[in-house]
Design an enzyme around this catalytic site. Structure first.
Site, PDB file in Angstrom:
ATOM      1  N   GLN A 238      24.317  63.815   4.139  1.00  0.00           N
ATOM      2  CA  GLN A 238      25.815  63.928   4.096  1.00  0.00           C
ATOM      3  C   GLN A 238      26.337  64.187   5.219  1.00  0.00           C
ATOM      4  O   GLN A 238      25.854  65.000   6.187  1.00  0.00           O
ATOM      5  CB  GLN A 238      26.454  65.256   3.176  1.00  0.00           C
ATOM      6  CG  GLN A 238      25.987  65.198   1.580  1.00  0.00           C
ATOM      7  CD  GLN A 238      27.061  64.066   0.943  1.00  0.00           C
ATOM      8  OE1 GLN A 238      28.266  63.984   1.659  1.00  0.00           O
ATOM      9  NE2 GLN A 238      26.754  63.631   0.025  1.00  0.00           N
ATOM     10  N   TYR A 267      19.017  60.389  -8.893  1.00  0.00           N
ATOM     11  CA  TYR A 267      19.364  60.074  -7.509  1.00  0.00           C
ATOM     12  C   TYR A 267      19.479  61.231  -6.665  1.00  0.00           C
ATOM     13  O   TYR A 267      20.172  61.387  -5.774  1.00  0.00           O
ATOM     14  CB  TYR A 267      20.878  59.404  -7.654  1.00  0.00           C
ATOM     15  CG  TYR A 267      21.196  58.348  -8.608  1.00  0.00           C
ATOM     16  CD1 TYR A 267      20.767  57.134  -8.410  1.00  0.00           C
ATOM     17  CD2 TYR A 267      21.790  59.043  -9.859  1.00  0.00           C
ATOM     18  CE1 TYR A 267      21.104  56.056  -9.602  1.00  0.00           C
ATOM     19  CE2 TYR A 267      21.943  57.964 -10.818  1.00  0.00           C
ATOM     20  CZ  TYR A 267      21.744  56.535 -10.636  1.00  0.00           C
ATOM     21  OH  TYR A 267      21.898  55.901 -11.653  1.00  0.00           O
ATOM     22  N   GLU A 291      13.976  59.591  -7.950  1.00  0.00           N
ATOM     23  CA  GLU A 291      14.876  58.764  -6.658  1.00  0.00           C
ATOM     24  C   GLU A 291      13.740  57.603  -6.494  1.00  0.00           C
ATOM     25  O   GLU A 291      12.648  57.600  -6.541  1.00  0.00           O
ATOM     26  CB  GLU A 291      14.714  59.756  -5.391  1.00  0.00           C
ATOM     27  CG  GLU A 291      15.099  59.058  -4.206  1.00  0.00           C
ATOM     28  CD  GLU A 291      16.566  58.315  -4.245  1.00  0.00           C
ATOM     29  OE1 GLU A 291      16.450  57.422  -3.847  1.00  0.00           O
ATOM     30  OE2 GLU A 291      17.498  59.203  -4.520  1.00  0.00           O
ATOM     31  N   ASP A 334      24.084  62.044  -8.997  1.00  0.00           N
ATOM     32  CA  ASP A 334      24.608  61.839  -7.629  1.00  0.00           C
ATOM     33  C   ASP A 334      24.504  60.478  -7.176  1.00  0.00           C
ATOM     34  O   ASP A 334      23.735  60.106  -6.163  1.00  0.00           O
ATOM     35  CB  ASP A 334      24.158  62.770  -6.731  1.00  0.00           C
ATOM     36  CG  ASP A 334      24.785  62.694  -5.283  1.00  0.00           C
ATOM     37  OD1 ASP A 334      25.678  62.028  -5.348  1.00  0.00           O
ATOM     38  OD2 ASP A 334      24.430  63.516  -4.448  1.00  0.00           O
ATOM     39  N   CYS A 361      31.287  59.404  -5.457  1.00  0.00           N
ATOM     40  CA  CYS A 361      31.989  59.152  -4.219  1.00  0.00           C
ATOM     41  C   CYS A 361      33.067  58.003  -4.409  1.00  0.00           C
ATOM     42  O   CYS A 361      33.542  57.487  -3.282  1.00  0.00           O
ATOM     43  CB  CYS A 361      30.796  58.865  -3.042  1.00  0.00           C
ATOM     44  SG  CYS A 361      29.778  57.547  -3.416  1.00  0.00           S
TER      45      CYS A 361
END
Length: 403
Positions: A238, A267, A291, A334, A361
């Site tokens: 981030q 994720y 992932e 995510d 997002c």
């Protein structure tokens, strides 16, 4: 050969829409205008004309200004400038109202939700705690050298590099590197990373500059707990200094986990959320982190050392879901900007997962996926908007879906 003069129009500016634009109309045609505000009257320069469909434009002169307009905090991201600061001319409270409106509109138009639902009607976009003006917050920036070796960014929607004089969104540690006054190999990509622990790292075309490091150390203080991570300097993390802790707090609040529960972190990246989730369920619980990126998976394995309840799996989420034998108590999603998609949401519904915490997002992707979840028997129980990208149109959302 003479250059054609760009078309300019005077338009009444309508509502904010996804992507950092406002909607206007000219003779019935939709025009998406950047660098304007709802309610303004502006002279706009048409930057893209389509024979059929919408046009694009930049506001180049404001004839009647909105009370929410302020002097741009980053003029180089203004009309005909670089991308990445398209709301720099908007007061911060109005930026957050802009993002709230776009998030709600997406959920209504794409997701089929009711705008009068208290979750949507009462929604706000919250600043990161301690963020006063949205400046000096980015711990990661990406630059490109122009033909003369000057560091800059791409002009919006082009491959033209504009050299920069300033980067006001970058943290002080990156500003102190003085990257903009140096000369680089033309065409070089320059990434700067300012981790929570240790000195900044500069990467040139993905490789550390002389004497640089390939990995950095991050530290996240969430509530009374501290988490430490080692991540690839070129990997995903981030970018807002306060975003990791803000997301951890928001996800743990939404998940309401208990000791001994089973959780899937889909994720999962380098493990930003995996470690706090593992601590929340304790050693008698279990967290499966999924992932697909191999570098992020390697980082996650280092970060998971000594956490026996955390299992890591390198795979696509859609491929991993059919192999989950025991129904998890909760799943945290995510996904990247494209969202999780129907395959993942339907897979979770088939597993009869009772709780999904969705970190999004992109408002449109969230709205699409939330609609799929509702069609499979979930309800939107909670929703938060987080301003992790001030002075841009981007907004993060944390949605709680319960069955």
């Amino acid at each position: 050969m003479a250059t054609e003069t760009p078309l300019e129009l005077v338009l009444e500016i309508g509502p904010a829409v996804h992507g950092g634009h406002c909607l206007a109309r000219h003779e019935g045609r939709v025009v998406f205008v950047r660098h304007a505000l709802p309610g303004e009257r502006a002279r706009v320069r048409i930057t893209e004309q389509r024979r059929k469909g919408y046009w694009r434009a930049d506001a180049v002169e404001i004839l009647d200004a909105s009370p929410d307009r302020v002097p741009s905090v980053w003029p180089e991201a203004g009309p005909d400038g670089v991308g990445g600061g398209e709301l720099a001319h908007v007061a911060l409270p109005a930026q957050r109202e802009w993002k709230r409106g776009v998030l709600v509109e997406s959920l209504v138009r794409i997701g089929g939700f009711d705008a009068q639902d208290p979750l949507l009607a009462g929604l706000s976009v919250e600043p990161v705690p301690g963020d006063v003006d949205g400046l000096g917050t980015r711990t990661r920036i990406e630059l490109t050298a122009d033909g003369a070796g000057r560091a800059g960014m791409y002009r919006y929607r082009t491959h033209d590099v504009l050299p920069l004089r300033e980067m006001p969104l970058a943290v002080a540690e990156i500003a102190a590197l003085d990257l903009l006054s140096r000369r680089w190999q033309p065409g070089a990509r320059i990434d700067a990373v300012a981790p929570a622990d240790g000195d900044p790292v500069v990467l040139v075309d993905g490789r550390p500059a002389k004497g640089g490091r390939t990995h950095v150390r991050e530290r996240v203080q969430a509530g009374a707990d501290e988490y430490r991570y080692r991540v690839a300097a070129a990997g995903f993390w981030q970018i807002h200094r306060g975003a990791p802790a803000t997301l951890v707090d928001a996800v743990l609040e939404a998940a309401t986990l208990e000791l001994g529960q089973r959780v899937v972190d889909a994720y999962s990246g380098a493990g930003l959320l995996s470690l706090p989730l593992a601590r929340a369920v304790g050693e008698q619980g279990h967290v499966l982190a999924i992932e697909s990126d191999t570098q992020a998976g390697r980082d996650a394995r280092r970060n998971a050392h000594g956490v026996p309840q955390l299992e890591l799996r390198t795979a696509q989420v859609t491929q991993a879901l059919p192999h989950i034998e025991t129904r998890p108590d909760a799943v945290v999603l995510d996904p990247p900007r494209a969202g999780a998609g129907a395959g993942v949401l339907n897979g979770l519904a088939d597993l009869e997962v009772p709780l999904i915490v969705y970190v999004a997002c992109d408002p449109a992707a969230l709205a699409r996926d939330a609609r799929i979840a509702v069609e499979r028997g979930y309800r939107l129980e909670a929703l938060r908007g987080l301003d992790l990208f001030p002075h841009t149109h981007h907004v993060e959302a944390v949605a709680t879906l319960r069955r």
